[in-house]
Write a protein that holds these residues in place. Structure first.
Motif, short mmCIF file in Angstrom:
data_model
loop_
_atom_site.label_atom_id
_atom_site.label_comp_id
_atom_site.label_asym_id
_atom_site.label_seq_id
_atom_site.Cartn_x
_atom_site.Cartn_y
_atom_site.Cartn_z
N SER A 4 32.14 77.82 -22.29
CA SER A 4 30.70 77.97 -22.50
C SER A 4 30.15 79.25 -21.86
O SER A 4 28.98 79.55 -22.02
CB SER A 4 29.94 76.76 -21.95
OG SER A 4 30.08 76.68 -20.54
N GLN A 5 31.01 79.98 -21.14
CA GLN A 5 30.56 81.22 -20.51
C GLN A 5 31.10 82.45 -21.24
O GLN A 5 31.05 83.57 -20.72
CB GLN A 5 31.03 81.27 -19.04
CG GLN A 5 30.63 80.05 -18.23
CD GLN A 5 29.14 79.76 -18.32
OE1 GLN A 5 28.32 80.65 -18.06
NE2 GLN A 5 28.77 78.55 -18.71
N GLN A 37 35.59 73.24 -21.35
CA GLN A 37 34.19 73.50 -21.72
C GLN A 37 33.52 74.43 -20.71
O GLN A 37 32.65 75.22 -21.09
CB GLN A 37 33.41 72.17 -21.81
CG GLN A 37 32.02 72.31 -22.40
CD GLN A 37 32.04 72.55 -23.91
OE1 GLN A 37 33.08 72.40 -24.55
NE2 GLN A 37 30.92 72.93 -24.47
N SER A 83 31.74 73.45 -29.55
CA SER A 83 30.51 74.22 -29.69
C SER A 83 29.54 73.32 -30.45
O SER A 83 29.48 73.34 -31.67
CB SER A 83 30.77 75.51 -30.47
OG SER A 83 29.59 76.27 -30.55
N CYS A 136 37.45 72.10 -26.04
CA CYS A 136 36.05 72.49 -25.86
C CYS A 136 35.33 72.34 -27.19
O CYS A 136 35.95 72.27 -28.25
CB CYS A 136 35.96 73.93 -25.37
SG CYS A 136 37.00 75.08 -26.29
N GLY A 183 35.41 74.31 -30.50
CA GLY A 183 35.16 75.45 -29.62
C GLY A 183 35.45 76.78 -30.26
O GLY A 183 34.56 77.44 -30.82
#
Lengths: 96, 401, 297
Positions: B126-127, B122, B333, B331, B339
């Motif tokens: 997330s970047q 994550q 979203s 991960c 993700g």
């Protein structure tokens, strides 16, 4: 006209980044050279106007000169001049 | 002749950095990156690595130090994990926008709240929108090699590169690693050519405020507005696809090891069901694929080595025509499902006969994921697909009722 | 004092037509900072009035190299410049971190303290206009008691943070307070700072016409009144030894200070100051002067 090849923001030095800042003012400084100490003595003396001008646009010359293209009209020079040789005079507007 | 040693992922990264010998290192300790930061400090103190090591007081400062040192022409390195990466978030945007060739290791770890010290992806995931290149390693050999390749890539395209590897699973696990010879690394990686380093003789001000519109400079050259400058970054990352492939190819020529460029695959050519993943989870998936193949299930793996730039063309070529795709991701979203599974689906947009795509959220916060669990999840998904479910999401090992 | 202004480096490093306000205290001070530090300098700047003074793309108004950085990280960026220059064998370039009170007292304090604790070889400077002026006069930790800002419409209820005291606690080789009301004193201190190694901290009192609500022509007067009333004290601390300078040294000798009201009454931001606040400030000033006089002897 060549396009910008910079990969990131690179500013190069030039005067007038904010334009002709002389346009900002509503009053401009006028020097009475008969009262101005260095103008009269023609030697290094006083020059508090040069010292205190934030813009650095007052010349350490005889007579003392002010760059009116860029003078913002703050009035510090007039305020600080010991013999009161500088007066802030209203700019005349385009509308007369 | 490479020297083979048994080492952890953190050590592999440290040895990679030592070979590259950056001018400046700035790092703030955070689990599970800590040992990497400590090893680099030891190398510097023992005189085997001639870097300026700045023992910063926060992660935000570690990346700030790197960006500024890079601006005066230094080669730089930093590393972090999890909340440390989040703390430097604004600087990730800043580094990309200032086009500095920073290389950073992200030792993947779950983000708080709640706290987790264990692995998931994550943090770096997330970047993804910050404008960095992101490369994911499947084992410790790939870590040392990718750190070296990262500098080659970053210093060619002037886009910062994040080398990601799973916390604990790779960072703290020992594997045999062949250490590239120093002279070979120097041959592979030429010295850094900074774009326009800050020097007193060149009185520029860099990274200022931009107007939205174009503006002439004092010489009459029409200069960029904000959007134009950002478009340059977008183009550079897109162009980086070729640079990443080339860096990997040439690495192969120097060191006899390559990693597939933007993607790697395993037994995918004749696969009907493809498992898609990133990092060590993809590596585990290859074991699951072997298990499935034993049972007669024609499975294969496609793994994203490069998550940014996103390998859309490669994915279309490798996934087109499959009967099913199962994405395993560490991960999320939140608000839009898994993700990167949505990006996998988007990559196939417009293709005829798009396969059903199921995704499995796995291993968040370090929950263990075994190859047999992966294999079981594939079988489950296959069953659901046969029942007509085109898209489904599962949280592996969680009670979702 | 007036004699030594002719020993000041005549070169100007700030080009005219820049984006600073009329009568800006920062611009006046920065003129003399750069005259003292000269060409062999790299400046680090946060988003601030200084950033705007430096100019918007593609032109800069300042003729020394500078790097913009994010708000919290000015001193960290300076640390990066210092480390990079050292690694590249260019250790003699002066690195100046110049931030406002926001970037020093508040959001920037962590990186400043970290850089100072590491004995980073740079000059850390705060131009203190006592509020977040670039964004329109919101309060900061440097806003004085009794001042109006857009986020303290009933006046600030707390005293100004003692940032110089905080920097003193870092055992720095050189600390000094300066004012654009006394450019020669400011110039001398920066010339001295340039020659010292380690973290040097200098503070600049920076009157701000739109933020402090006074006519631009009064910038020098107000800067001088701050010192003449004893509210702002000019001093330097070199290896722990404190010395009053300029006008403040004379105040230390004579004990005579202009009444505080002369400073406050010229600024619209103090128009709602209460009698109680004024007397609290008076007491604070008196106590500080007792302390300063004791330390300086």
């Amino acid at each position: 006209m060549t396009q910008d090849t910079n990969l990131f923001g690179i500013c190069t030095p030039a005067p007038g980044e904010a334009g002709n800042t002389g346009d900002w003012r509503d009053r401009r400084p006028v020097i009475d050279h008969t009262k101005c100490i260095p103008s009269v003595k023609e030697k290094e003396a006083c020059f508090l106007c040069w010292l205190y001008c934030p813009e650095g646009i007052i010349g350490m010359s005889f007579p003392v000169t002010i760059d009116l293209d860029y003078c913002k009209g703050c009035g510090i020079c007039a305020e600080e001049c010991p013999p009161n040789a500088i007066t802030m005079v209203n700019e005349v507007s385009d509308n007369g | 002749m490479d020297n083979v040693k048994i080492m952890t992922g953190n050590e592999a990264a440290a040895v990679g950095v030592k070979l590259v010998a950056p001018h400046v290192i700035a790092a703030y300790p955070i689990t599970p990156q800590t040992k990497l930061a400590e090893m680099l400090a030891e190398y510097v103190e023992n005189g085997v690595l001639a870097s300026e090591y700045v023992r910063v007081e926060s992660e935000h400062s570690s990346l700030t130090v790197c960006i500024a040192a890079s601006a005066v022409g230094a080669r730089v390195f930093t590393a972090t994990s999890s909340n440390g990466l989040l703390y430097m978030h604004e600087q990730l945007h800043w580094a990309a926008g200032s086009r500095v060739p920073v290389v950073m290791c992200c030792v993947n770890r779950g983000v708080g709240a709640p706290w987790s010290i264990f692995n998931d992806q994550q943090d770096s995931f997330s970047q993804r929108d910050t404008g960095w290149i992101q490369l994911y390693c499947r084992n410790n050999q790939e870590i040392i090699d990718t750190v070296i390749q990262a500098y080659r890539i970053a210093e060619q395209v002037y886009v910062p590169v994040m080398v990601c590897y799973d916390g604990f699973i790779l960072s703290h696990t020992k594997m045999p690693v062949a250490i590239p010879a120093e002279e070979e690394v120097s041959r592979y990686l030429p010295p850094l050519t900074p774009v326009r380093p800050l020097v007193p003789e060149d009185p520029i001000t860099i990274n200022p405020v931009f107007f939205p519109w174009r503006r002439d400079n004092a010489e009459g050259v029409s200069c960029d507005g904000y959007m134009d400058m950002r478009l340059k970054l977008a183009k550079a990352i897109n162009d980086a696809r070729e640079t990443i492939r080339e860096a990997d190819r040439e690495f192969g020529e120097c060191f006899n090891r390559t990693y597939g460029g933007l993607v790697w695959d395993y037994r995918n050519d004749d696969a009907a069901i493809t498992l898609v993943s990133m990092g060590s989870l993809a590596s585990e998936a290859t074991v699951a694929v072997d298990m499935l193949r034993e049972k007669g299930v024609p499975a294969g793996v496609v793994a994203l080595r490069s998550y940014r730039p996103f390998p859309k063309d490669e994915l279309r070529a490798l996934l087109g025509g499959k009967s099913a795709i199962i994405v395993f991701e560490k991960c999320m979203s939140y608000g839009n499902g898994g993700g990167f599974s949505s990006e996998i689906k988007t990559a196939l947009y417009g293709m005829p006969d798009v396969p059903p795509c199921h995704n499995v959220i796995a291993g968040l916060g370090g929950r263990n994921v075994t190859p047999s669990e992966i294999a079981d999840a594939v079988m489950s998904a296959r069953g659901a697909i046969d029942d007509g479910h085109f898209e489904e999401t599962y949280w592996l090992g969680c009670d979702t009722d | 004092m007036h004699d030594n202004i002719f020993k000041i480096n005549e070169k100007e490093y700030i080009l005219p037509g820049n984006r600073a306000c009329q009568g800006c205290g920062l611009t006046l001070a920065y003129r003399f900072v750069l005259k003292a530090l000269r060409e062999n300098t790299i400046v680090v700047i946060p988003p601030s009035c200084l950033c705007v003074l430096h100019g918007l793309y593609p032109t800069t108004s300042v003729t020394v190299p500078a790097i913009n950085t994010t708000f919290a990280g000015n001193a960290a960026a300076a640390s990066g410049v210092v480390a990079g220059l050292k690694a590249l064998n260019k250790p003699d370039i002066t690195v100046l971190s110049l931030a406002g009170d926001g970037g020093t007292y508040d959001i920037g304090i962590q990186s400043l303290s970290g850089a100072a604790e590491r004995k980073t070889d740079f000059i850390a400077v705060c131009y203190d206009n006592e509020g977040y002026m670039n964004t329109g006069t919101q309060r900061s930790g440097a806003t004085p008691l009794g001042a109006l800002t857009t986020t303290t419409p009933q006046t600030k209820q707390d005293f100004k943070k003692d940032l110089v005291g905080i920097m003193e606690a870092h055992n720095l080789p050189y600390i000094a307070t300066t004012s654009p009301g006394y450019p020669a004193d400011l110039y001398d201190k920066f010339v001295k700072a340039k020659r010292i190694k380690g973290t040097r901290y200098l503070h600049i009192d920076s009157p701000c016409p739109p933020g402090w609500l006074y006519p631009p022509k009064d910038t020098v007067k107000i800067a001088q009144l701050a010192v003449e009333t004893g509210l702002y004290i000019l001093f330097e601390i070199e290896n722990g030894k404190l010395r009053l300078t300029g006008r403040s040294r004379r105040i230390g000798e004579t004990g005579k200070r202009t009444p505080l009201i002369h400073y406050f009454e010229r600024q619209g931001r103090f128009r709602k100051m209460s009698i109680e606040q004024l007397s609290q400030i008076q007491k604070w000033v008196d106590t500080r002067w007792e302390e300063m006089t004791r330390r300086a002897s």
